[in-house]
Design a protein around this motif. Structure first.
Motif, PDB file in Angstrom:
ATOM      1  N   LEU A 108      35.301  27.758  33.293  1.00  0.00           N
ATOM      2  CA  LEU A 108      35.427  29.640  33.165  1.00  0.00           C
ATOM      3  C   LEU A 108      36.342  29.922  32.310  1.00  0.00           C
ATOM      4  CD1 LEU A 108      36.080  29.432  37.970  1.00  0.00           C
ATOM      5  CD2 LEU A 108      33.824  30.024  35.834  1.00  0.00           C
ATOM      6  N   ALA A 109      37.454  29.586  32.320  1.00  0.00           N
ATOM      7  CA  ALA A 109      38.391  29.855  30.662  1.00  0.00           C
ATOM      8  C   ALA A 109      37.305  29.949  29.299  1.00  0.00           C
ATOM      9  CB  ALA A 109      39.837  29.771  30.751  1.00  0.00           C
ATOM     10  N   ARG A 121      34.833  36.286  26.358  1.00  0.00           N
ATOM     11  CA  ARG A 121      35.160  37.350  25.574  1.00  0.00           C
ATOM     12  C   ARG A 121      33.469  38.232  26.634  1.00  0.00           C
ATOM     13  NH1 ARG A 121      32.648  33.757  21.882  1.00  0.00           N
ATOM     14  NH2 ARG A 121      34.673  34.449  20.198  1.00  0.00           N
ATOM     15  N   GLY A 122      32.990  39.207  26.249  1.00  0.00           N
ATOM     16  CA  GLY A 122      31.267  39.881  26.914  1.00  0.00           C
ATOM     17  C   GLY A 122      31.787  41.022  27.674  1.00  0.00           C
ATOM     18  N   ALA A 123      31.666  41.563  28.482  1.00  0.00           N
ATOM     19  CA  ALA A 123      31.681  42.497  29.987  1.00  0.00           C
ATOM     20  C   ALA A 123      33.637  43.235  28.814  1.00  0.00           C
ATOM     21  CB  ALA A 123      31.653  42.883  30.950  1.00  0.00           C
ATOM     22  N   ALA A 124      33.689  44.451  30.263  1.00  0.00           N
ATOM     23  CA  ALA A 124      35.437  44.578  30.346  1.00  0.00           C
ATOM     24  C   ALA A 124      36.279  43.316  30.778  1.00  0.00           C
ATOM     25  CB  ALA A 124      35.731  45.546  31.019  1.00  0.00           C
ATOM     26  N   ALA A 125      37.349  43.485  30.866  1.00  0.00           N
ATOM     27  CA  ALA A 125      38.564  42.562  31.039  1.00  0.00           C
ATOM     28  C   ALA A 125      38.527  42.042  32.912  1.00  0.00           C
ATOM     29  CB  ALA A 125      39.808  42.580  30.652  1.00  0.00           C
ATOM     30  N   GLY A 126      38.548  43.223  33.411  1.00  0.00           N
ATOM     31  CA  GLY A 126      38.421  42.954  34.874  1.00  0.00           C
ATOM     32  C   GLY A 126      37.492  42.616  35.635  1.00  0.00           C
ATOM     33  N   ILE A 127      36.003  42.918  35.068  1.00  0.00           N
ATOM     34  CA  ILE A 127      35.097  42.662  35.329  1.00  0.00           C
ATOM     35  C   ILE A 127      34.877  40.523  35.125  1.00  0.00           C
ATOM     36  CG2 ILE A 127      32.861  42.243  35.472  1.00  0.00           C
ATOM     37  CD1 ILE A 127      32.348  45.261  34.984  1.00  0.00           C
TER      38      ILE A 127
END
Length: 354
Positions: free
Chosen positions: A28-29, A34-40
């Motif tokens: 998962l890490a 990378r990708g969407a916003a950090a919170g999502i």
């Protein structure tokens, strides 16, 4: 005492489960770096990690283990106070404490007794001066002259010694007559679950605390009665104390104001019985309105009427009373004594001259 515990029969899968969770964390890490916003990304990773952890936890086969008594293996006693104290009416109550308690123990209105009977061997007891087993609580008459709570509990402890007694369910007003002060010795007893009957509010009550009678052997002498009457919760309400013969005819009565502190007031009565021999007289006390019939006895506001009446016995004897005079010859004093006694119907002089 531990009532429940979680056990893991599949502890052999502990290391594989830890390895699966660790691999899931690493995967998962890597995938959410990378990708969407950090919170999502963090929220999605946490949800997936929770699911993987739950699956790994299931590999350990967790089981909840609880201790439960076998139905019918243990005894449970229901003990009910059958003393006169349960005849008291609480303030504003139309029914006595005993009547309400009897309804609460009615199997038709109290299914909880049947429920207890499915889990325990139910035993029913009633006590006043002594403890006795009963078949049903509908026979309670609340006429016992004592409330031996401590003695009854000790008797239960002796009866069920070395037997599986789970508990004692105790219904009482708490007014024990065999406990001088403090709690009784409960050593060796199972848990006692007291159910206190009645309210803690102040009670309205008039009580005859003491009635003593002084009398003479002579029929024409009056009878004297000392009466101590106390009132509680009545303020300074007027009271009436009445003495009546066996036919209900009033021979004497006095009124007095109740004392707010509840201390007894002392009254003295004098009357002459209408007939010689043994006579019975009733001494009654109450509020003036109830004693004079302004308020019917069925609508009394007192906690109980059991302490409002006493019966006293007066023995007037039967005259005349004889005086035996013994002398060797007739003296002048015998003449004067005989003449003086002739003026009293209760005396008769008999002379023995030798």
């Amino acid at each position: 005492m531990i009532l429940a515990a979680i056990i893991f029969p599949g502890m052999a899968w502990l290391l594989p489960a830890v390895a699966i969770v660790a691999a899931a964390i690493a995967a998962l890490a890597w995938s959410y770096r990378r990708g969407a916003a950090a919170g999502i990304r963090a929220a999605c990773a946490l949800l997936k990690l929770t699911a993987v952890a739950a699956l790994a936890f299931c590999l350990l086969e967790p089981l909840l283990s609880r201790q439960r008594a076998k139905p019918g293996a243990n005894f449970l006693t229901v003990v009910v106070d059958n003393s006169q104290g349960l005849q008291i009416h609480d303030a504003g109550a139309a029914r006595s404490r005993g009547e309400m308690l009897r309804d609460a123990l009615d199997p038709a209105a109290a299914p909880w007794l049947g429920t207890l009977g499915t889990h325990f061997q139910l035993r029913r007891y009633a006590f006043d001066a002594r403890l006795q087993e009963v078949r049903a609580f509908s026979a309670l008459d609340f006429s016992g002259r004592a409330s031996a709570i401590a003695t009854s509990l000790r008797s239960l402890a002796d009866r069920y010694k070395d037997r599986p007694l789970a508990g004692i369910l105790l219904f009482t007003d708490g007014n024990a007559t065999d406990v001088a002060g403090g709690l009784p010795d409960l050593e060796g007893l199972p848990p006692v679950y007291p159910v206190v009957v009645g309210k803690a509010d102040a009670l309205r009550d008039v009580a005859l605390e003491r009635v003593t009678v002084a009398q003479s052997a002579f029929e024409d002498a009056p009878v004297t009665a000392q009466v101590d009457v106390a009132a509680h919760g009545l303020g300074t309400e007027p009271l009436l104390v009445r003495v009546a013969d066996a036919s209900g005819t009033t021979v004497a009565e006095q009124g007095i104001a109740a004392r707010p502190d509840g201390s007894p007031a002392n009254l003295r009565f004098h009357w002459k019985p209408a007939k010689p021999g043994i006579s019975f007289f009733g001494v009654g006390a109450g509020t003036a309105s109830e004693m004079r019939g302004t308020i019917p006895a069925t609508n009394t506001t007192e906690a109980t009427l059991a302490n409002n009446r006493r019966v006293v016995v007066v023995d007037r004897g039967r005259g005349p009373h004889r005086i035996l005079y013994v002398a060797g010859r007739p003296n002048w004093e015998f003449k004067f004594l005989n003449r003086a006694a002739q003026g009293d119907d209760q005396l008769e002089v008999v002379g023995l001259i030798r």
